[in-house]
Design an enzyme around this catalytic site. Structure first.
Site, short mmCIF file in Angstrom:
data_model
loop_
_atom_site.label_atom_id
_atom_site.label_comp_id
_atom_site.label_asym_id
_atom_site.label_seq_id
_atom_site.Cartn_x
_atom_site.Cartn_y
_atom_site.Cartn_z
N HIS A 1 -22.58 -31.97 63.58
CA HIS A 1 -23.21 -30.71 63.98
C HIS A 1 -24.45 -30.94 64.84
O HIS A 1 -25.34 -30.09 64.87
CB HIS A 1 -23.63 -29.93 62.72
CG HIS A 1 -22.72 -28.77 62.40
ND1 HIS A 1 -23.17 -27.57 61.89
CD2 HIS A 1 -21.39 -28.63 62.52
CE1 HIS A 1 -22.16 -26.75 61.70
NE2 HIS A 1 -21.07 -27.37 62.07
N HIS B 1 -10.97 -26.99 68.30
CA HIS B 1 -11.89 -26.56 67.24
C HIS B 1 -11.44 -25.18 66.76
O HIS B 1 -11.14 -24.31 67.57
CB HIS B 1 -13.28 -26.47 67.86
CG HIS B 1 -14.36 -25.97 66.97
ND1 HIS B 1 -14.86 -24.69 67.04
CD2 HIS B 1 -15.05 -26.59 66.00
CE1 HIS B 1 -15.83 -24.56 66.15
NE2 HIS B 1 -15.97 -25.69 65.50
MG LIG Z 1 -18.02 -29.04 64.49
#
Ligand SMILES: [Mg+2]
Length: 394
Positions: free
Chosen positions: A193, A293
């Site tokens: 992240h 994603h």
């Molecule tokens: Mg990610």
């Protein structure tokens, strides 16, 4: 028909464009044509729901009355004709519209979208699920559950929140978690992240390398393309990123600098099915794999699967079933009339055979939930601060 729209015969004129804010944090798009076709898209931009709803005021005004068959013309017009282009807000709005138009075209012709993209190159797509939450814990027990559910690969947040350079104990614990998960016979991917910065990301990637993670995702923030390239040269682990990149233009420097091994465009942000397909082809040119994603809703997942079936460099698909952002009454299958379309068997989801996206949305439930959801504050991610009070990456 507006003079700016191309003229075609047998056209399906867009008569209505609607957006629905639904739990847990998704924004669905519904496009209807005058000849009775309905297509669904997803424009979820987590934490920025109102911005997308605002962008749709323009898209509705512009494209109502246009020919729904003109997917590319509408894409180009939405992207180029308003002078400003790209970025998370404009591209997420365009993504949902684009997905809905592909759904309509497939339904109109009676074929799945993968047929329109050139046909299948595989019969099923490999999928992975999340274990642990924003703060990684109990991933060992959660991985046992995922294994029973049929998954062979899981992904977890690598570390908790981290300082710019933090205690090495933080990354030692992360490596230990990966080792434990792999002891169950599962492959493990880790998502940073962008929580670590250059000095510590390199240290972590080196320490994790002997554990053979499936991939390491967003080891750095998406602004750091040169530093990504340095990291890719420093370790043998596949480097993945792309959920915060929009259009081919954003991916281009990553490919040219040899900074990525796995491209992770999000179909709800990158420009929809049209642009996901183009990014996949661009990635293939650089010998980069595709792993779309998608911690989002069922429409986004369906769109990803359609593309994944049709491109040679696809490797694995993220799916949000029981992800920590969802709840038991607002999960991946909640809004589907037939959830079996996403059944996981031996780590894979079979190619859907239905027309368009291959899913059927429970429209009555969407409308019912949206009516309540619209009166409530939209989902926001947490804001994290360290022990000294300074802001940290989420
Ligand atoms: Mg990610």
């Amino acid at each position: 028909m507006p003079s700016s729209s191309l003229k075609t015969s047998k056209s399906s004129i867009i008569s209505k464009i609607e957006v629905f804010r639904v739990p847990p944090r998704w924004l669905f798009v519904r496009v209807e044509t005058a000849d009775g076709l309905v297509g669904w898209g997803e424009s979820t931009l987590e934490g920025h729901t109102e911005a997308i709803e605002g962008a749709f005021l323009d898209l509705k005004e512009t494209f109502t009355g246009w020919d729904a068959d003109g997917i590319e013309d509408i894409w180009q017009h939405a992207y180029r004709s308003r002078f400003y282009r790209g970025g998370p807000v404009l591209m997420s709005a365009l993504s949902g519209l684009d997905i809905a138009l592909w759904d309509i075209k497939g339904k109109k012709l009676g074929v799945p979208v993968w047929q329109l993209l050139g046909g299948k190159v595989r019969d099923r797509v490999k999928v992975y699920a999340w274990v642990g939450g924003d703060h990684p814990s109990a991933v060992f027990e959660a991985t046992k559950v995922r294994k029973e559910q049929g998954f062979t690969v899981v992904k977890m947040n690598a570390t908790d929140s981290a300082g710019w350079i933090d205690s090495p104990a933080l990354i030692e614990a992360a490596v230990k978690r990966v080792r434990e998960v792999k002891s169950l016979g599962m492959d493990a991917a880790v998502d940073l992240h962008g929580r670590l910065h250059k000095g510590m990301a390199r240290q972590f990637a080196k320490l994790l390398e002997p554990e053979l993670p499936f991939f390491i995702e967003e080891p750095l923030l998406p602004t750091q393309v040169e530093e990504f390239a340095d990291l890719a040269r420093a370790v043998s682990t596949p480097i993945a990123s792309g959920e915060r990149l929009f259009t081919r233009a954003d991916f281009r420097p990553y490919f040219e600098r040899r900074a990525l091994d796995i491209a992770q465009p999000d179909v709800s942000h990158c420009g929809g099915i049209s642009e996901l397909r183009r990014i996949a082809s661009m990635a293939e040119t650089y010998d980069v794999a595709l792993a779309p994603h998608s911690p989002l809703g069922p429409i986004a997942l369906a769109a990803c699967i359609q593309v994944g079936l049709a491109v040679p460099n696809f490797v694995i698909q993220e799916m949000s079933w029981q992800i920590h952002y969802n709840s038991s009454d607002a999960d991946l299958f909640t809004y589907l009339s037939d959830p079996s379309v996403f059944s996981v068997s031996n780590g894979h989801v079979a190619a859907p055979e239905g027309p368009g996206l291959g899913i059927q949305i429970n429209e009555a439930l969407v409308r019912e939930r949206a009516e309540v959801c619209f009166t409530q504050p939209p989902w926001r991610n947490a804001t994290w601060r360290g022990e000294d009070g300074s802001l940290r990456e989420w």
